[in-house]
Enzyme design. Sequence first.
Site, PDB file in Angstrom:
ATOM      1  CE  LYS A   1      18.826  31.998  27.651  1.00  0.00           C
ATOM      2  NZ  LYS A   1      19.485  30.909  28.392  1.00  0.00           N
TER       3      LYS A   1
ATOM      4  CE  LYS B   1      13.657  28.818  36.535  1.00  0.00           C
ATOM      5  NZ  LYS B   1      14.084  30.190  36.446  1.00  0.00           N
ATOM      6  NE  ARG B   2      22.417  26.179  38.962  1.00  0.00           N
ATOM      7  CZ  ARG B   2      22.401  26.650  40.215  1.00  0.00           C
ATOM      8  NH1 ARG B   2      22.488  25.808  41.240  1.00  0.00           N
ATOM      9  NH2 ARG B   2      22.313  27.944  40.454  1.00  0.00           N
TER      10      ARG B   2
ATOM     11  CB  THR C   1      19.538  34.310  31.259  1.00  0.00           C
ATOM     12  OG1 THR C   1      19.985  32.965  31.475  1.00  0.00           O
ATOM     13  CG2 THR C   1      20.571  35.290  31.795  1.00  0.00           C
TER      14      THR C   1
ATOM     15  CE  LYS D   1      18.533  28.004  39.763  1.00  0.00           C
ATOM     16  NZ  LYS D   1      18.496  29.372  39.224  1.00  0.00           N
TER      17      LYS D   1
ATOM     18  CG  HIS E   1      27.192  35.402  38.263  1.00  0.00           C
ATOM     19  ND1 HIS E   1      26.287  35.765  37.295  1.00  0.00           N
ATOM     20  CD2 HIS E   1      28.419  35.653  37.742  1.00  0.00           C
ATOM     21  CE1 HIS E   1      26.931  36.207  36.225  1.00  0.00           C
ATOM     22  NE2 HIS E   1      28.220  36.148  36.475  1.00  0.00           N
TER      23      HIS E   1
END
Length: 824
Positions: A663, A551-552, A659, A557, A363
């Site tokens: 969504k 998100k985390r 993901t 990111k 991952h």
Amino acid sequence: MKTTNNIVTLRTAAEIQQAIRNHLQRHFGRGADTATRRQMYIATCTALRDIMTEQWMAHHCDEPGHEEKEVIYLSMEFLPGTSLRNNLFNTGLTDLFQEAVKEFGFDLEQLEEIEPDAGLGNGGLGRLASCFLDALATQRIFGHGMSICYEYGIFKQKIHNGRQEELPDDWLNLGDVWLVHKDEEAEEVHFGGQLEEVWGADGKLRIVHTGYTTVIALPRDMLISGYRSPLLNTLRLWSSTSPITIDMKLFAEGKYIQSMEEKHMAEVISKILYPEDAHREGKLLRLKQQYFFISASMQYLVKKHYRQYGTLDNFEDKLAIHINDTHPTLAIPELIRIFVDDFDMDWDVAWDKVRACISYTNHTVMPEALERWPEELFRETLPRIHSLILEINRRQNIRLADAFQGEEELRNDMAILSQGEVRMANLCVEAAHTVNGVSELHSSIIRDQLFAGFAREKPEKFTGVTNGIAYRRWLAQANPDLCDLLDELIGEGYRCDASLLEGLRAHADDEAVLRRLQAIKRENKQRLAAYVQEKNGVALDCDSIFDVQVKRLHEYKRQLLNLIHILHLYDRIKNDPHADIYPRTFFFAAKSAAGYHMAKEIIRLANAISAMLEKDPAVRDRLRVVFLENYSVSLSERIMPASEVSEQISLAGKEASGTGNMKLMINGALTLGTLDGANVEIRRQVGDDNMFLFGMTAEEVDALTESGLYDSWDLRHRDADLSSIMRMLSGRIDGSRFSDVFHSLTASGNGSADTYYVLRDFASYRDAQLRVEHAYRDPIRWNRMSLHNIAGAGFFAADRAICEYADRIWRVLPLEQGAFNDSI
């Protein structure tokens, strides 16, 4: 109650009422007329769980004749969200239960509101695992998840004075209602001790493990329903305790705390997900957690299989055991231990069985997430497992010396043991029959870069399966108005087959449909605005663009890129109050790991910018930042339907898939992103005209990194916008300084500055944001783009992903409809 091939049904709402009454009387000693909302919630959940349990018992047994191959999905975390609404939706019982509780004077939605999210996960890894369990049941594939029953989850996030604080998440207070306790199936897990060589009566030399400490693993099963499927699967969660509840000798001596120490040390294993591991104690606890749930799970599976078949000869034919990221890697040596030590199996036979049943999903390519454990910690904590890994490593060394002669560096990269560390990812790849990435780009990176030696040796071992989501949750449950419109336009078939969403494209030029999409989005924005007003005390402009990054929190990111662009917009307005900037509301929701200083500083910066904007009357009606604390599945279900811009802005080559992007896409948000992770597949589904791409490609990132020529200090001085932003960041924002954030981007002469190329991609990101604003000013164009995103999102269904895993990796088949009983 009956089951058909599509749905579980109950006779009447009156029967459900009676079941609820029975549980109220049994558990609380009161009737429905005096029950509290909490008591009614528990009784309602228990009644539904009873129905599901009967259904589960109809299709699961350990007797000969029940011989379908099963998938065992091992994951350190699952993130199922709440269960009452989801299970009612999947089983088709929502209306009956609504009618039943209404007769008692309760509203079903109000009961659903008090349910806590199950504290079993943290981010995308756990949510993906839960989506896959949903899809396994929906696709009628026998499959079970296995993990730890974390008493306090990861943590409940509280924002206090702009800073993240971690509080215990006591989710089991209500969440325990969904867990079936099966203490009679407890397993022993052994830590520490010594190894002894003992000659048996048969003349064989055996390794005996002695002097160990025992921890008891107690199973708690959560039933997993699929959409309109009579098959239910389980998520088995292990809770830790000690076989010794109290040391009476110590207690008698007045050593009260010491008398309970062994019990407390055992129970701490299942207290918290991902304990801080910056110190030795944290590393030890994490290692114990991983072995605890793996050893219990593997012992249970082997015993169950042997009880059912009377042999282990067909073990690999009946079980597909999947390792979700590296945390469950110890399944490999633990299975060998059980086969060799407990069943006297020959090593080569045991190894072949393990390799035939184990598969592995990688991952991440981030170095810190590719687990490496100090070998001395392994030797001390898990001596037998360490000895088995030594043997696996010895055999690997022999093979690699022959396969890659003269390529010592490559052999070292592939080694399981190297420089005093156990490399878990390499152990996974060595043992697994199949290794997959989770998007096209990520799969190519792990094949060509991360595990290049293994791929040279066995290229057929590597494949890719793009991630997917439990899309019905994000449409039918989270966005029912949009779902109603889809039903009207393309029929209800997409609820079972997401590819049918493509039919929506036929309405792309129907302005009446586009206006209805716009109206639905606005209603969802108003609902989110009401929630923000209640929780944050801020009134939002629902005519503004709702721009979302949830998100985390991690530097790769690049939430920081989003924030410095917000500072840029702020600077533009302050310098020119009449600047033509379309009103924006930027939403952030993210948890940082407890010990991740820079991530916590970025959260603090987001909240400081939010406060600064809110205090400035010249700006706040045009530019707002909202940080929603304690991000969860339930919160996500509020955010996604209202979102208009989906920020997927990670540095290219760093995000495995994502993901949240899926969504948001299926709810009509437009992706603003780099060509990273599954954004590549989103581009293929919708085309460049229906998203906003920016930034370097993964190849360009690699080239820049290898050149060593990047100088963020020089760049900030050559770009006037960046210079102005950095001046703000170097000073005070809402009275606070952010020196660590500033220096992480621009430290002069520091080669590690701006590791994730925030400043390098800023100009491209700024231009992409201008394209977003330009498109939004044309409602017909914007809503047509939104429609194409909804229509193209069907590819990202977990159902599709699970069917690919089943066909290409696990080699399992869905049950035929005729395999199900017609009644219970």
